[in-house]
Motif scaffolding. Sequence first.
Motif, PDB file in Angstrom:
ATOM      1  N   ILE A  67       0.620  -1.356  -0.117  1.00 45.33           N
ATOM      2  CA  ILE A  67       0.144   0.130   0.078  1.00 45.33           C
ATOM      3  C   ILE A  67       0.718   1.429  -0.169  1.00 45.33           C
ATOM      4  O   ILE A  67       0.611   1.912  -0.318  1.00 45.33           O
ATOM      5  CB  ILE A  67      -1.148   0.013   1.802  1.00 45.33           C
ATOM      6  CG1 ILE A  67      -2.295  -1.098   1.116  1.00 45.33           C
ATOM      7  CG2 ILE A  67      -1.630   1.150   1.055  1.00 45.33           C
ATOM      8  CD1 ILE A  67      -2.795  -1.118   2.233  1.00 45.33           C
ATOM      9  N   ASN A  80      -7.811  -5.900   1.052  1.00 42.84           N
ATOM     10  CA  ASN A  80      -7.389  -5.051   0.293  1.00 42.84           C
ATOM     11  C   ASN A  80      -8.136  -4.561  -0.703  1.00 42.84           C
ATOM     12  O   ASN A  80      -7.900  -3.397  -0.993  1.00 42.84           O
ATOM     13  CB  ASN A  80      -5.878  -5.285   0.243  1.00 42.84           C
ATOM     14  CG  ASN A  80      -5.196  -5.187   1.365  1.00 42.84           C
ATOM     15  OD1 ASN A  80      -5.437  -5.010   2.441  1.00 42.84           O
ATOM     16  ND2 ASN A  80      -4.041  -6.133   1.783  1.00 42.84           N
ATOM     17  N   SER A 124      -3.636  -3.050   7.024  1.00 41.25           N
ATOM     18  CA  SER A 124      -3.215  -2.294   5.982  1.00 41.25           C
ATOM     19  C   SER A 124      -4.125  -0.761   6.495  1.00 41.25           C
ATOM     20  O   SER A 124      -3.795   0.216   5.629  1.00 41.25           O
ATOM     21  CB  SER A 124      -4.679  -2.383   5.762  1.00 41.25           C
ATOM     22  OG  SER A 124      -6.076  -2.704   5.739  1.00 41.25           O
TER      23      SER A 124
END
Length: 295
Positions: free
Chosen positions: A100, A128, A266
């Motif tokens: 990311i 994700n 994340s």
Amino acid sequence: DLINISSENHGKLSTLFGHSSFILIPIALIYKFFSRPETLVIIQSFSIALACYVFYLIAKDHFKDKIIAIIFLLCLIFYPQLTWIGLADFRPEIFSILFIFLTFYFIPKNPAYALISFFGAMISSELNPLYGVTLSVYLLFIKRKKLAIMFFMTGASYFLLFTKVLSPFLSAGEDTRTLNDQYGYFQSLLKTFPSMGTGYLTKFIDFIKEPVKMELFLRFLNPMFGIPLFNPIFWLIGMPGIFRLLALNIHTRNFYEPTLIYYVSSLIPIIFFTTLLLIQKLGKKARLLTVCIFF
């Protein structure tokens, strides 16, 4: 053994259908030649270290100031949650942090590399692909319409492919679960999209009534003094991770333990990147002072 595991509750199963962490396939190839626990520790630690370096490059590009970039880097290195998940266990979700950050780094530089990086994030965790939707909205705001469409199509295609097409073929052994179970709460959210705002608010109100959950959320925001709470870009891009956090059903004091932080790891690059964008709007002296206070 890294991919096929045995469970007392579910029998023999594959981690590739319970979770769509296909990043395990190349890792398993490396592990085949170096079959020791240290191999996994080294691979995971290297990905975290590389993620920190990528964040340094992002900060340096945005601020054109090495001092501010280094302070931002130190903020990330000493971020407690990053330390916890790096030391406690090996989990494929942790690789989301690197990919990311790489996605954010390449968005203004090379759209193709940005999409490749995002693909790496998608194969690290089933959560994700949904960032493809929120990132596409963000890209529309910064007037990157073509790239926004590409991110939306990439995330949506991956989501549909593995929940509707391939998940039955990935089922194995005595366990009958599919990826649909992993996406259940997201699917229910999408079905009620017209009332999503009301539902999201209700979920958040229920969330803040639980001190243990709120403690974890504040731990995530600890080095930033709660700035992400007031940053609409964070709420926009991080919505899938935030909703995943709200959906966790934990009733013990161990809620903030590393094994649970993996599920929303994340959010770490999103917290730091969106806070960086917010500070970038300040004057040069204010930027330096703010980052120093954060550190």
